[in-house]
Motif scaffolding. Structure first.
Motif, PDB file in Angstrom:
ATOM      1  N   GLY A 137       0.641  -1.179   0.080  1.00 58.05           N
ATOM      2  CA  GLY A 137       0.027  -0.076   0.059  1.00 58.05           C
ATOM      3  C   GLY A 137       0.918   1.169   0.029  1.00 58.05           C
ATOM      4  N   SER A 138       0.234   2.373  -0.468  1.00 59.68           N
ATOM      5  CA  SER A 138       1.209   3.650  -0.174  1.00 59.68           C
ATOM      6  C   SER A 138       0.151   4.861  -0.168  1.00 59.68           C
ATOM      7  CB  SER A 138       1.878   3.831  -1.839  1.00 59.68           C
ATOM      8  OG  SER A 138       0.809   3.976  -2.943  1.00 59.68           O
ATOM      9  N   CYS A 139       0.512   5.892   0.152  1.00 63.12           N
ATOM     10  CA  CYS A 139      -0.217   7.149   0.473  1.00 63.12           C
ATOM     11  C   CYS A 139       0.813   8.240  -0.069  1.00 63.12           C
ATOM     12  CB  CYS A 139      -0.040   7.122   1.846  1.00 63.12           C
ATOM     13  SG  CYS A 139      -0.831   8.747   2.383  1.00 63.12           S
ATOM     14  N   GLU A 140       0.150   9.148  -0.812  1.00 61.56           N
ATOM     15  CA  GLU A 140       1.088  10.322  -1.526  1.00 61.56           C
ATOM     16  C   GLU A 140       0.935  11.657  -0.658  1.00 61.56           C
ATOM     17  OE1 GLU A 140       2.786  10.221  -4.490  1.00 61.56           O
ATOM     18  OE2 GLU A 140       2.355   7.855  -4.766  1.00 61.56           O
ATOM     19  N   GLY A 141       1.861  12.389  -0.963  1.00 57.80           N
ATOM     20  CA  GLY A 141       2.224  13.716   0.140  1.00 57.80           C
ATOM     21  C   GLY A 141       3.281  14.332  -0.358  1.00 57.80           C
ATOM     22  N   MET A 142       3.388  15.251   0.578  1.00 59.25           N
ATOM     23  CA  MET A 142       4.321  16.308   0.183  1.00 59.25           C
ATOM     24  C   MET A 142       5.191  16.559   1.541  1.00 59.25           C
ATOM     25  SD  MET A 142       3.167  17.828  -2.638  1.00 59.25           S
ATOM     26  CE  MET A 142       4.163  19.242  -2.763  1.00 59.25           C
ATOM     27  N   ILE A 143       6.486  16.992   1.477  1.00 55.74           N
ATOM     28  CA  ILE A 143       7.114  17.158   2.696  1.00 55.74           C
ATOM     29  C   ILE A 143       7.366  18.601   3.164  1.00 55.74           C
ATOM     30  CG2 ILE A 143       9.715  16.842   3.981  1.00 55.74           C
ATOM     31  CD1 ILE A 143       8.179  14.289   3.077  1.00 55.74           C
ATOM     32  N   LEU A 144       6.582  18.877   4.416  1.00 55.30           N
ATOM     33  CA  LEU A 144       6.831  20.072   5.082  1.00 55.30           C
ATOM     34  C   LEU A 144       8.178  20.482   5.231  1.00 55.30           C
ATOM     35  CD1 LEU A 144       3.745  19.062   7.529  1.00 55.30           C
ATOM     36  CD2 LEU A 144       3.588  20.798   5.670  1.00 55.30           C
ATOM     37  N   HIS A 145       7.927  21.956   5.483  1.00 58.69           N
ATOM     38  CA  HIS A 145       9.407  22.668   5.892  1.00 58.69           C
ATOM     39  C   HIS A 145       9.711  22.633   7.382  1.00 58.69           C
ATOM     40  CE1 HIS A 145       9.768  24.557   2.170  1.00 58.69           C
ATOM     41  NE2 HIS A 145       8.570  24.543   1.867  1.00 58.69           N
ATOM     42  N   GLU A 146       8.741  22.254   8.111  1.00 56.77           N
ATOM     43  CA  GLU A 146       8.674  22.080   9.640  1.00 56.77           C
ATOM     44  C   GLU A 146       7.911  21.131  10.297  1.00 56.77           C
ATOM     45  OE1 GLU A 146       5.988  25.769  10.910  1.00 56.77           O
ATOM     46  OE2 GLU A 146       8.314  25.840  10.886  1.00 56.77           O
ATOM     47  N   ARG A 147       8.111  20.493  11.256  1.00 56.67           N
ATOM     48  CA  ARG A 147       7.244  19.484  12.051  1.00 56.67           C
ATOM     49  C   ARG A 147       5.776  20.098  12.343  1.00 56.67           C
ATOM     50  NH1 ARG A 147      12.337  18.829  13.497  1.00 56.67           N
ATOM     51  NH2 ARG A 147      13.142  16.835  14.279  1.00 56.67           N
ATOM     52  N   ARG A 148       4.777  19.368  12.141  1.00 52.84           N
ATOM     53  CA  ARG A 148       3.424  19.771  12.667  1.00 52.84           C
ATOM     54  C   ARG A 148       2.756  18.444  13.298  1.00 52.84           C
ATOM     55  NH1 ARG A 148       0.718  22.604   7.565  1.00 52.84           N
ATOM     56  NH2 ARG A 148      -1.108  21.520   8.701  1.00 52.84           N
ATOM     57  N   GLY A 149       2.172  18.567  14.257  1.00 56.60           N
ATOM     58  CA  GLY A 149       1.497  17.415  14.773  1.00 56.60           C
ATOM     59  C   GLY A 149       1.899  16.664  16.288  1.00 56.60           C
ATOM     60  N   ASN A 150       1.015  15.894  16.917  1.00 56.22           N
ATOM     61  CA  ASN A 150       1.666  15.212  17.958  1.00 56.22           C
ATOM     62  C   ASN A 150       1.380  13.706  17.977  1.00 56.22           C
ATOM     63  OD1 ASN A 150       2.844  17.625  19.401  1.00 56.22           O
ATOM     64  ND2 ASN A 150       0.672  18.212  19.655  1.00 56.22           N
ATOM     65  N   HIS A 151       0.806  13.310  16.758  1.00 59.29           N
ATOM     66  CA  HIS A 151       0.537  11.797  16.877  1.00 59.29           C
ATOM     67  C   HIS A 151       1.243  11.067  15.782  1.00 59.29           C
ATOM     68  CE1 HIS A 151      -3.595  12.491  18.653  1.00 59.29           C
ATOM     69  NE2 HIS A 151      -3.960  13.527  17.642  1.00 59.29           N
ATOM     70  N   GLY A 152       1.092   9.817  15.741  1.00 52.61           N
ATOM     71  CA  GLY A 152       2.062   9.247  14.883  1.00 52.61           C
ATOM     72  C   GLY A 152       3.389   8.835  15.430  1.00 52.61           C
ATOM     73  N   PHE A 153       4.452   8.619  14.400  1.00 51.11           N
ATOM     74  CA  PHE A 153       5.604   8.294  14.769  1.00 51.11           C
ATOM     75  C   PHE A 153       6.644   8.543  13.267  1.00 51.11           C
ATOM     76  CE2 PHE A 153       3.851   4.739  13.108  1.00 51.11           C
ATOM     77  CZ  PHE A 153       5.204   3.736  12.638  1.00 51.11           C
ATOM     78  N   GLY A 154       7.988   8.295  13.615  1.00 48.79           N
ATOM     79  CA  GLY A 154       8.639   8.470  12.447  1.00 48.79           C
ATOM     80  C   GLY A 154       8.432   9.664  11.822  1.00 48.79           C
TER      81      GLY A 154
END
Length: 201
Positions: A137-154
């Motif tokens: 499976g895959s998920c398309e996106g973009m790389i931000l310039h800075e961190r956002r959010g507190n969920h998830g990992f990696g």
């Protein structure tokens, strides 16, 4: 409730699997629960090779059915890096923060239009005496310039999902499961999971 072993020591991955498999009646166990000292060296050059390697090694060692996951981030401007080296991109210590810092540094000055990326996941299902199966499976996106959010990992804090207008780390676990690379791979696996699980009984 049926038990299912995920060949990982990664708490973040375990949480992802729990979110998706618990509602289906599966109790998720990881190597931390069944073989804490076991660590399979990932010598493959693709996500699929590594997933199969881990699943078969753990299934053979423990004599039980196992699901293994190999996944990572592919950034187009970096020719697909970090790819299979996603977890150890900044070194063997496997630091999420150091990995993110390295990506942001390498993409410094790269415009938004060229920051396209995707998360990819391959799941391998192995059991003694059975043919190993894989689901991707895959998920398309973009790389931000800075961190956002507190969920998830990696890399979740810097991976922007356009259709959600949020970083992956800004999504609640159930929202992430609905669109993530791991969620997409797992939905394919779910179709054969009941049959596959019944074979072990």
């Amino acid at each position: 409730m049926k038990k299912i072993v995920i060949a990982t020591q990664n708490k973040g991955k375990a949480k992802d699997f729990e979110t998706m498999l618990s509602p289906l009646g599966y109790e998720v166990l990881t190597l931390r629960d069944v073989a804490e000292d076991m660590d399979v060296e990932e010598t493959g050059v693709t996500f699929e090779e590594n997933a199969i390697l881990k699943a078969e090694a753990v299934a053979d060692a423990l004599g039980i059915p196992v699901i293994s996951d190999d996944s990572g981030l592919e950034i187009d401007a970096l020719n697909g890096e970090p790819g299979v080296y996603s977890a150890r991109y900044a070194g063997l210590a496997k630091s999420d923060d150091a990995n993110i810092d390295k990506v942001l540094e390498k993409l410094s000055g790269v415009p938004d239009s060229e920051r396209t990326a995707r998360f990819r996941c391959v799941l391998a299902v192995a059991a003694p005496g059975q043919k190993t199966e894989t689901f991707s499976g895959s998920c398309e996106g973009m790389i931000l310039h800075e961190r956002r959010g507190n969920h998830g990992f990696g890399y979740d804090p810097i991976f922007f999902v356009p259709e959600q207008d949020k970083a992956m780390a800004e999504l609640e676990p159930h929202e992430k499961a609905a669109i993530s690379h791991r969620g997409n791979a797992l939905r394919k696996l779910q179709e054969s999971l009941p049959t596959w699980m019944n074979k072990q009984e």
